[in-house]
Design an enzyme around this catalytic site. Structure first.
Site, short mmCIF file in Angstrom:
data_model
loop_
_atom_site.label_atom_id
_atom_site.label_comp_id
_atom_site.label_asym_id
_atom_site.label_seq_id
_atom_site.Cartn_x
_atom_site.Cartn_y
_atom_site.Cartn_z
N ASP A 121 6.36 -0.27 14.82
CA ASP A 121 5.14 -0.58 14.82
C ASP A 121 4.86 -2.28 14.78
OD1 ASP A 121 2.22 -1.53 14.84
OD2 ASP A 121 1.99 0.01 13.06
N GLU A 152 24.73 -22.63 5.19
CA GLU A 152 25.73 -21.52 4.81
C GLU A 152 26.24 -20.93 5.85
OE1 GLU A 152 22.97 -18.32 3.42
OE2 GLU A 152 21.55 -19.79 3.42
N CYS A 208 20.79 -20.57 0.64
CA CYS A 208 19.56 -21.36 1.24
C CYS A 208 19.38 -22.62 0.15
CB CYS A 208 18.24 -20.54 1.36
SG CYS A 208 18.54 -19.09 2.53
N THR A 226 14.06 -10.83 10.66
CA THR A 226 14.05 -12.02 9.54
C THR A 226 15.23 -13.23 10.12
OG1 THR A 226 15.26 -11.07 8.00
CG2 THR A 226 13.09 -10.77 7.75
N SER A 249 17.17 -8.25 -3.01
CA SER A 249 17.01 -9.72 -2.73
C SER A 249 15.56 -10.10 -2.73
CB SER A 249 17.41 -10.10 -1.50
OG SER A 249 16.47 -9.76 -0.45
N HIS A 268 10.24 -21.20 -0.21
CA HIS A 268 11.21 -20.79 0.58
C HIS A 268 10.92 -19.80 1.32
CE1 HIS A 268 14.97 -19.46 2.30
NE2 HIS A 268 15.23 -18.52 1.66
N LYS A 288 4.42 -13.25 -1.44
CA LYS A 288 4.80 -12.65 -2.83
C LYS A 288 5.20 -13.64 -3.65
CE LYS A 288 7.33 -8.62 -0.32
NZ LYS A 288 6.63 -7.29 -0.83
N ASN A 298 13.82 -17.27 9.76
CA ASN A 298 14.38 -18.00 8.71
C ASN A 298 15.41 -18.98 9.05
OD1 ASN A 298 15.67 -18.43 6.12
ND2 ASN A 298 16.37 -16.34 5.74
N SER A 306 20.22 -17.43 -2.56
CA SER A 306 20.79 -16.16 -2.97
C SER A 306 22.23 -16.37 -3.66
CB SER A 306 20.97 -15.15 -2.07
OG SER A 306 19.75 -14.68 -1.22
#
Ligand code: CAA
Length: 394
Positions: free
Chosen positions: A29, A81, A113, A156, A206, A239, A248, A282, A315
């Protein structure tokens, strides 16, 4: 002594993919990608663009915007990275392409990152230590984010670079390197083994690691500045691996201050910082700084003299919460870069062309390219195991 970001530059690849088309091709969707992930376009690098060319283009824009010459730069660091060599740093290619002088520290930093933020913090300390002796630092964050076709991480992905000219007379954001909060922990949430071009990730884990990191870093920051709460920031830039993650993060940060309705402040404090990332995806090391550029370029509010909070997450992991004040005139300077026009100029790929490009990219490290574009900063191919690049045409 004042220190901070004097000018910035942004580079995106010339190609992009609409996530609505990707969702349809994957039988998902489209609302999941557009609303649930919070991204509607992602940058895709053609074969003659890579971490080096993106870094060079962003750095060139930052130097032009900050009226800096190659000899003004005493420290050149590229955070990435997705480097192109295990030994020769991306920064050396950038030095050559931009004609930055030889009396300069030139190297690359890596911590997922967070690599760009590590370089920025080092640049601020370098300025304050007296080592700079009037020179400026050029910090470039450049990456191509790849998870591979048909993986949960696919929507992403993204590609791009953000360059920061860092000086003792910042015209964009004055930063306080003595007042930051860190959080580092040994976790395996996202990684890319030496043999792989695509990243591996434990997606839900993550997300949890990111939230744990913002909790730790913000608490550490507040221990040093107990008088500061989230309400003291006119804006917060996080970030942004994808837009929803920033939401979030914002909920988590506000909840730490006891806010029972954290979404109420989202539009005022965060939305403007997501306008550009939602069209790029990203960009790993550059994501936080693309969010900052987006804030300064698109916010309709007058941010002169206002405090901005910034959260960087890499990470693995290392994270930092820090703060700055917007220098009067900064918004006009960033608006003049016309970043939206840069994004609008991209070619939108079909799914077939995107998939073909992802497959062809596997081989670009091994053989010379058959043809290359004629414009500035592009990858020519590999000959005698050496990567070669074309510099600016003008
Ligand atoms: N309409 C609206 N929303 C929908 C929807 C629909 N039809 N269907 C699903 N959604 C929502 C879900 O509710 C969910 O929202 P919430 O998180 O608020 O619950 C969101 O869309 C995503 O859905 P899922 O969690 O089911 O998606 P997924 O299983 O495909 O995985 C992901 C999502 C974990 C982010 C995955 O894309 C991924 O692994 N990405 C790479 C890892 C990453 O970016 N991690 C971020 C933290 S690590 C970091 O920040 C470092 C870095 O740069 C990599």
């Amino acid at each position: 002594m004042k220190v901070g970001i004097d000018a910035l530059g942004v580079a995106v690849p010339s190609l992009c993919l609409d996530l609505e088309a990707l969702a349809k091709a994957r039988g998902v969707d489209p609302k999941k990608y557009l609303d649930g992930i919070g991204t509607w376009r992602m940058g895709v690098a053609p074969l003659d663009e890579d971490t080096v060319t993106l870094a060079a283009r962003a750095a060139s824009m930052a130097m032009k915007s900050g009226e800096a010459s190659g000899d003004d730069i005493g420290l050149l660091v590229v955070g990435t990275e997705t480097a192109v060599d295990h030994s020769k740093p991306v920064s050396s290619y950038v030095q050559g392409l931009l004609g930055i002088g030889q009396r300069c520290r030139v190297f690359e930093t890596k911590h997922a990152c967070y690599g760009g933020t590590a370089a920025l913090m080092m640049a601020l300390d370098w300025l304050r230590s007296g080592s700079a002796r009037g020179r400026k630092a050029l910090v470039v964050c450049s990456d191509i984010a790849r998870y591979g076709l048909n993986t949960p991480g696919e929507p992403t992905q993204g590609a791009g670079a953000v360059a920061l000219l860092v000086s003792e007379a910042p015209r964009l954001l004055e930063l306080d390197p003595a007042l930051t909060g860190q959080h580092a922990t040994d976790v395996h949430d996202f990684w890319r083994p030496l043999y792989s071009k695509d990243a591996f990730v434990d997606g839900p884990y993550s997300v949890q690691c990111y939230l744990d990191a913002i909790t730790g870093a913000y608490r550490h920051f507040r221990e040093q500045a107990p008088w500061v709460t989230a309400d003291d920031f006119a804006a917060l830039a996080y970030h942004v691996p994808y837009g929803k993650m920033a939401r979030k993060a914002h909920r988590q940060l506000r909840a730490l201050d006891g806010d029972l309705n954290p979404d109420a402040s989202f539009d005022a404090q965060v939305a403007a910082s997501l306008a550009l990332p939602a069209q790029v995806g990203n960009v790993y090391t550059g994501s936080l700084y693309l969010a900052l550029a987006s804030l300064l370029a698109t916010s309709s509010r007058d941010l002169d003299g206002q405090r901005v909070g910034l959260f960087s997450y890499g990470s693995g992991s290392c994270a930092e919460f820090f703060a700055g004040s917007v220098v009067p005139g900064a918004q006009a300077r960033v608006k003049a870069l016309e970043l939206q026009a840069l994004l609008d100029a991209r070619e939108v790929l079909t799914i077939e062309a995107y998939e073909a490009l992802m497959a062809a990219r596997e081989a670009t490290d091994l053989k010379p390219l058959e043809r290359a574009r004629g414009d500035a900063f592009h990858f020519l191919g590999v000959e005698a195991h050496k990567r070669t690049y074309a510099g600016p045409s003008a």
